[in-house]
Write an enzyme that holds these catalytic residues in place. Structure first.
Site, PDB file in Angstrom:
ATOM      1  N   ASP A 282     -16.250  30.007  59.514  1.00 28.52           N
ATOM      2  CA  ASP A 282     -17.241  30.618  58.491  1.00 28.52           C
ATOM      3  C   ASP A 282     -16.685  31.110  57.385  1.00 28.52           C
ATOM      4  O   ASP A 282     -16.123  31.059  56.802  1.00 28.52           O
ATOM      5  CB  ASP A 282     -18.002  30.946  59.443  1.00 28.52           C
ATOM      6  CG  ASP A 282     -17.253  32.631  59.896  1.00 28.52           C
ATOM      7  OD1 ASP A 282     -15.954  32.759  59.197  1.00 28.52           O
ATOM      8  OD2 ASP A 282     -18.132  33.068  61.009  1.00 28.52           O
TER       9      ASP A 282
ATOM     10  N   PRO B 103     -22.612  20.065  84.625  1.00 26.33           N
ATOM     11  CA  PRO B 103     -23.367  21.447  83.560  1.00 26.33           C
ATOM     12  C   PRO B 103     -22.284  21.968  83.721  1.00 26.33           C
ATOM     13  O   PRO B 103     -22.282  23.100  85.845  1.00 26.33           O
ATOM     14  CB  PRO B 103     -24.762  20.816  83.867  1.00 26.33           C
ATOM     15  CG  PRO B 103     -24.903  20.741  85.314  1.00 26.33           C
ATOM     16  CD  PRO B 103     -23.885  19.578  85.099  1.00 26.33           C
TER      17      PRO B 103
END
Lengths: 146, 146, 146, 146
Positions: free
Chosen positions: A16, A58
């Protein structure tokens, strides 16, 4: 206990404006590391979905501690292993190492699920086959692993 | 206590071959929701970085429970608020609602940090200014908020 | 000619260490804008897949010019429209505006496809239904639109 | 002419509900392949930014043809090389091979830029140093390479 070591190159696009990894990317790294851990156990995702007729494994619960940031161009190593086996769930632990220092620790609780309708959001846990657990060197009980 | 509601459209590219959101994308959604919560408090990230000379408010700890999956094309709502203020850290809680059902709950612990060298991985916590907390309607003590 | 305007907030996590948008994220923005353009025409992706039994409208050709970068915290607007209709393909043009300046122009050629086997990589183009084109205000011939 | 071969594992999270790679992910793959090509030439991004005081080598133009989709779990190979050198710009060609078949071809035009103000969106092209071109086996003229 089967452990997988995965080297990950920190890419420019994963960082970032502060020059460090944008933290949701780590969650993606760890998902890849779980995939790699299963492959090391001889279980590719494609085969698992077909052989066991599951919809997937999951994540239902995740905990992570971000201790030290990483920068683009660095190579980090993730150590991944299953630390606990339940009947239909299990816990994967990932430790992202920056050299000798543990930069991040993450725990993913995952469930062995089948789809129970055409709607992909409807699924249910099923007992994890013994042979799957055995491929990770798991003994009969979960406690022995943790 | 200031709460932000953010509607999020689940995009095709955020979903995986099982037809549901690839879970690391949720972590990205929640980061956006924290940004939106701060803006609702009158604090844009760009201004905060300049006004307070901070490097950011990185996540140091995250916990999430994924209860119900979501599918592409759906609109979900995320309710975000700060539930606890410490001296240099605070906890943001996100609840992703799929209609009336809570699909995901996530807690991010974030720290108010300054950079302490040219190396972007070196930073340290600093006391969060009182005026920042006040914009969220926080009283003097953290406990009152949680 | 139906045009959709989509405002996009440039998120912190979409930007790289140079402080500007990591360019693959734009490609993702544009895909979302095509989705939004179709919705403006009354065609949600979920409905299209069901109604017309198509596998999707994948991009087979893309051209983009990146003229001016954008930074986190900015709001940009994307103007999207179909500039050309073929029998089974069409061209979407996106213009990302930073204020009055065109920052990026992108052309996506997409195909109306059906799956022709269980293997998701096998698909074939089909004629785009006249009613679909009409929803975009397209006249009988493609040339009139371009 | 220096060519880099990069094997890429198609990850579950890179694929969409149609079961194939979500196309913006390819653009990210190719950016990584350019990074890897430069490293093969002895030029790490971190070193380049420091040694030549550049802001980066951003993409100003991109063209891609998506011929054959790829599915999760597959390994594909990307062949990358610089096919043309200008004074301040150059063209990288990527060919993503699925076995012997060319699945995607992409051309990135990139520019050697320096920042010319504090605003990260303001940058200008500069002449690419001869020594950089030489590391790719480039002769004096661009045409010889294309």
């Amino acid at each position: 206990m089967l452990t997988n070591l995965q080297t990950i190159r920190i890419e420019w696009g994963d960082c970032d404006p502060a020059g460090i990894v944008y933290f949701p990317r780590y969650v993606e790294y760890f998902d890849r590391c779980t995939r790699a851990l299963f492959e090391r156990a001889g279980l590719s995702k494609r085969d698992m979905l077909k052989t066991y007729a599951i919809a997937g494994i999951p994540v239902v619960d995740m905990k992570a501690q971000f201790v030290i940031p990483s920068r683009y161009g660095e190579d980090v190593t993730v150590e991944s292993c299953v630390i606990e086996w339940g009947d239909s769930s299990f816990v994967v632990r990932h430790r992202l190492m920056r050299g000798d220092a543990m930069a991040i620790e993450c725990f993913e609780t995952r469930v062995w699920v089948v789809q129970v309708s055409d709607d992909p959001v409807k699924y249910e846990g099923r007992s994890i086959p013994r042979e799957v657990k055995e491929k990770f060197g798991a003994a009969g009980t979960a406690k022995a692993q943790s």
